[in-house]
Structure formats: structure tokens, C-alpha cells
Design an enzyme around this catalytic site. Structure first.
Site, PDB file in Angstrom:
ATOM      1  N   GLU A 136      81.808  16.202  65.047  1.00 51.70           N
ATOM      2  CA  GLU A 136      80.700  15.215  64.770  1.00 51.70           C
ATOM      3  C   GLU A 136      79.947  14.883  66.021  1.00 51.70           C
ATOM      4  O   GLU A 136      80.445  14.271  67.072  1.00 51.70           O
ATOM      5  CB  GLU A 136      81.398  14.135  64.390  1.00 51.70           C
ATOM      6  CG  GLU A 136      80.365  12.837  63.957  1.00 51.70           C
ATOM      7  CD  GLU A 136      81.177  11.669  63.289  1.00 51.70           C
ATOM      8  OE1 GLU A 136      80.517  10.955  62.711  1.00 51.70           O
ATOM      9  OE2 GLU A 136      82.512  11.308  63.593  1.00 51.70           O
ATOM     10  N   ASP A 169      76.489  12.696  60.391  1.00 48.40           N
ATOM     11  CA  ASP A 169      76.765  11.185  59.763  1.00 48.40           C
ATOM     12  C   ASP A 169      75.358  10.559  59.873  1.00 48.40           C
ATOM     13  O   ASP A 169      74.674  10.525  60.851  1.00 48.40           O
ATOM     14  CB  ASP A 169      77.645  10.632  60.661  1.00 48.40           C
ATOM     15  CG  ASP A 169      77.888   9.034  60.576  1.00 48.40           C
ATOM     16  OD1 ASP A 169      77.124   8.256  60.152  1.00 48.40           O
ATOM     17  OD2 ASP A 169      79.176   8.902  60.480  1.00 48.40           O
ATOM     18  N   HIS A 195      79.049  12.036  56.346  1.00 46.44           N
ATOM     19  CA  HIS A 195      79.331  10.735  56.447  1.00 46.44           C
ATOM     20  C   HIS A 195      78.128  10.214  55.807  1.00 46.44           C
ATOM     21  O   HIS A 195      77.024  10.045  56.404  1.00 46.44           O
ATOM     22  CB  HIS A 195      79.700  10.406  57.718  1.00 46.44           C
ATOM     23  CG  HIS A 195      81.039  10.609  58.029  1.00 46.44           C
ATOM     24  ND1 HIS A 195      81.729  10.148  59.293  1.00 46.44           N
ATOM     25  CD2 HIS A 195      82.364  10.888  57.170  1.00 46.44           C
ATOM     26  CE1 HIS A 195      82.938  10.588  59.131  1.00 46.44           C
ATOM     27  NE2 HIS A 195      83.351  11.027  57.978  1.00 46.44           N
ATOM     28  N   ARG A 201      76.059   0.673  59.383  1.00 43.74           N
ATOM     29  CA  ARG A 201      77.371   1.020  58.880  1.00 43.74           C
ATOM     30  C   ARG A 201      77.693   0.242  57.529  1.00 43.74           C
ATOM     31  O   ARG A 201      78.894   0.202  57.194  1.00 43.74           O
ATOM     32  CB  ARG A 201      78.618   0.752  59.804  1.00 43.74           C
ATOM     33  CG  ARG A 201      78.390   2.024  61.006  1.00 43.74           C
ATOM     34  CD  ARG A 201      79.638   1.852  61.951  1.00 43.74           C
ATOM     35  NE  ARG A 201      79.642   2.709  63.072  1.00 43.74           N
ATOM     36  CZ  ARG A 201      79.864   3.912  62.974  1.00 43.74           C
ATOM     37  NH1 ARG A 201      80.424   4.526  62.169  1.00 43.74           N
ATOM     38  NH2 ARG A 201      79.993   4.761  64.219  1.00 43.74           N
ATOM     39  N   GLU A 230      81.709   6.249  55.467  1.00 47.52           N
ATOM     40  CA  GLU A 230      82.783   5.738  56.412  1.00 47.52           C
ATOM     41  C   GLU A 230      82.233   4.319  56.980  1.00 47.52           C
ATOM     42  O   GLU A 230      81.143   4.259  57.427  1.00 47.52           O
ATOM     43  CB  GLU A 230      82.636   6.792  57.690  1.00 47.52           C
ATOM     44  CG  GLU A 230      83.504   6.277  58.745  1.00 47.52           C
ATOM     45  CD  GLU A 230      83.098   7.138  60.101  1.00 47.52           C
ATOM     46  OE1 GLU A 230      83.892   7.501  60.573  1.00 47.52           O
ATOM     47  OE2 GLU A 230      81.705   7.156  60.452  1.00 47.52           O
TER      48      GLU A 230
END
Length: 269
Positions: A136, A169, A195, A201, A230
Site C-alpha cells: 500500500e 486506497d 480500500h 476516512r 477501512e
């Protein structure tokens, strides 16, 4: 949670009831993971799993000290073995240096080459235990080593092993990429995990990530793996400090999951 144990098993039925097909488990301490119990708990709830891990403090896979590199690689090998015991087949995360470690310099050619060699050595264990590694890229505030999908692709090309690819992500891409959807297309055949995080987030669909473009890009490269939400609750000191989470991202952490999975399924229908 930073550790998944029997205390969390009761969550699995509710996770299944809300429409998830699997869970992503934190494997930060493989030596103390109750692998057999977790496997049975997942099977009893008809859930699959992936796992995420990080490199412990004081280690990197590209350190000039061979003994430190070896310790970092041993952590990854141990984690792969435990994941196989649980029944998972995909291990993901920033598996090169500790999250938040910023030495105040750019990555060197020597560090890059040592990382390539470490991953190539790890490939044998991945093959043996039928596990794929998804590396990642993180944003510049969390690592100096790997920030962009372009660099991630270059790393995968250099390692040149089918068991080693990328986790892309949306949260990190929102910071580092000019165009998030284009980054997924660039990842192409190296894309192993996704993700689906909002720009803060929080709950997918509640911010400014261009989800239709991103999901179309993911489909366009033939990806048929996991879309994982996530996010982190504020009251997890091991995680919230590393991820710089100082406030509640939703009314309750589980709301991010329950609302997020509905959004993703609607977006894919």
C-alpha cells in the site's frame, strides 16, 4: 481494533447481517493471534477474510543493516503463515517501514533496491502458503518511501512476481494522485486490493471522492477482488495516533460500515 480476539467474535454475526461478505483482520502481532479460533468463528458466520499488517517500530525491509531487514521480513513471513491458518489469502498494508516514520529525507536508490530484494525473498513463502501480498502506498504525512501508484507499479514491475501487487486506497490517493480513477487504471494488472475510504476516512459516499469514476476504473482493469471499507474509531490509541485521527468521523464507528456497505452495493448495482 488493533487485535482481533474472542472479545470481538460477537461482532461477526452483525457484520454478516448488514451485508458484508468478509472482514479485514489486523495481524499486527502474529505470535499472539488465536488463528484456529478466528477461523472457526469466521466459518460459523459464513464470512471470508483478508488481513492487514504493518512493519513494527525499529524495522524496515530496506534498512542498510541486514539483521534489521531480516527481522522485518520475518515479521511478514510469520504473518503470512498465521493468515493461512485462519484461511485468508490476501495480506495488505504498508509493508515496508513503520507508519508515520519520516526520517526527513527522500528515498535512496539503495533503499529501493534492498526493498525489491526483500520482496523477492518473501515470494517463496507467499507461494508456499497461497497468500498474495498487496503493498500500500501511503500519503506523504505517513511515509516517505512509497506515496504514489506510479511508484508502486514500478516496484511491482521490479519485483516481478504474481503474488506481489498493490493495494490502492482512495484516502491516500486523494492526497497524492492528480486523478484517483486514473491511478486505479495505472495500477492495472498489479491491483490486488482496494480500500474504499472517503476523503476524510469517513463513510464512503459522504465526501468528495468521485465514486462513479473510481468504481468504473476499478472495473475497467478487470479487478474482481475485495472492496474494503477501512476506517478507525477515535478510541484506538495504537491506530488513531498513526493515522492522525483526533475526532469522531461519524456518530459511531459502526455507522461508517453499515452506511458505507449500502452505498457501495447501490453504486455497483
Amino acid at each position: 481494533t488493533a487485535n482481533f480476539t474472542g472479545k470481538q467474535f460477537e461482532l461477526l454475526a452483525e457484520i454478516k447481517r448488514h451485508g458484508f461478505d468478509g472482514v479485514e483482520l489486523p495481524l499486527f502481532d502474529p505470535a499472539n493471534c488465536p488463528a484456529g479460533e478466528i477461523r472457526r468463528a469466521l466459518e460459523s458466520n459464513a464470512l471470508e477474510c483478508t488481513a492487514c499488517t504493518v512493519i513494527p517500530q525499529g524495522m524496515t525491509i530496506f534498512d542498510a543493516d541486514a539483521s534489521i531487514r531480516r527481522r522485518a521480513c520475518q515479521h511478514l513471513e510469520d504473518t503470512v503463515k498465521v493468515l493461512a491458518e485462519i484461511g485468508g489469502k490476501l495480506l495488505a498494508g504498508p509493508v515496508y517501514s513503520p507508519v508515520g516514520w519520516l526520517p526527513g529525507k527522500r528515498r535512496t536508490t539503495e533503499e529501493w533496491q534492498r526493498a525489491i530484494e526483500s520482496y523477492q525473498q518473501l515470494a517463496e513463502v507467499l507461494e508456499q502458503f497461497d497468500v498474495t501480498l498487496a503493498i500500500e502506498p501511503l500519503n506523504r504525512f505517513e511515509t516517505f518511501f512509497l506515496n504514489t501508484v506510479a511508484d508502486g507499479v514500478a516496484l511491482c514491475e521490479a519485483v516481478n512476481h504474481s503474488r506481489i501487487g498493490l493495494l490502492v486506497d482512495t484516502f491516500h490517493s486523494n492526497i497524492e494522485e492528480k486523478n484517483i480513477a486514473a491511478a486505479y487504471r495505472l495500477a492495472g494488472r498489479h491491483l490486488r486490493h482496494v480500500h474504499t475510504c472517503e476523503n476524510d476516512r469517513g463513510t464512503p459516499g459522504s465526501g468528495h471522492i468521485p465514486w462513479p469514476d473510481v468504481l468504473n476504473a476499478v472495473k475497467s482493469v478487470g479487478y474482481d477482488g475485495w472492496l474494503t471499507i477501512e476506517s478507525f474509531g477515535f478510541h484506538l490509541p495504537e491506530i488513531s495516533q498513526a493515522a492522525a485521527i483526533w475526532r469522531d468521523l461519524a456518530a459511531a464507528p459502526e455507522a461508517i460500515a453499515w452506511e458505507g456497505v449500502r452505498f457501495l452495493k447501490q453504486s455497483l448495482s
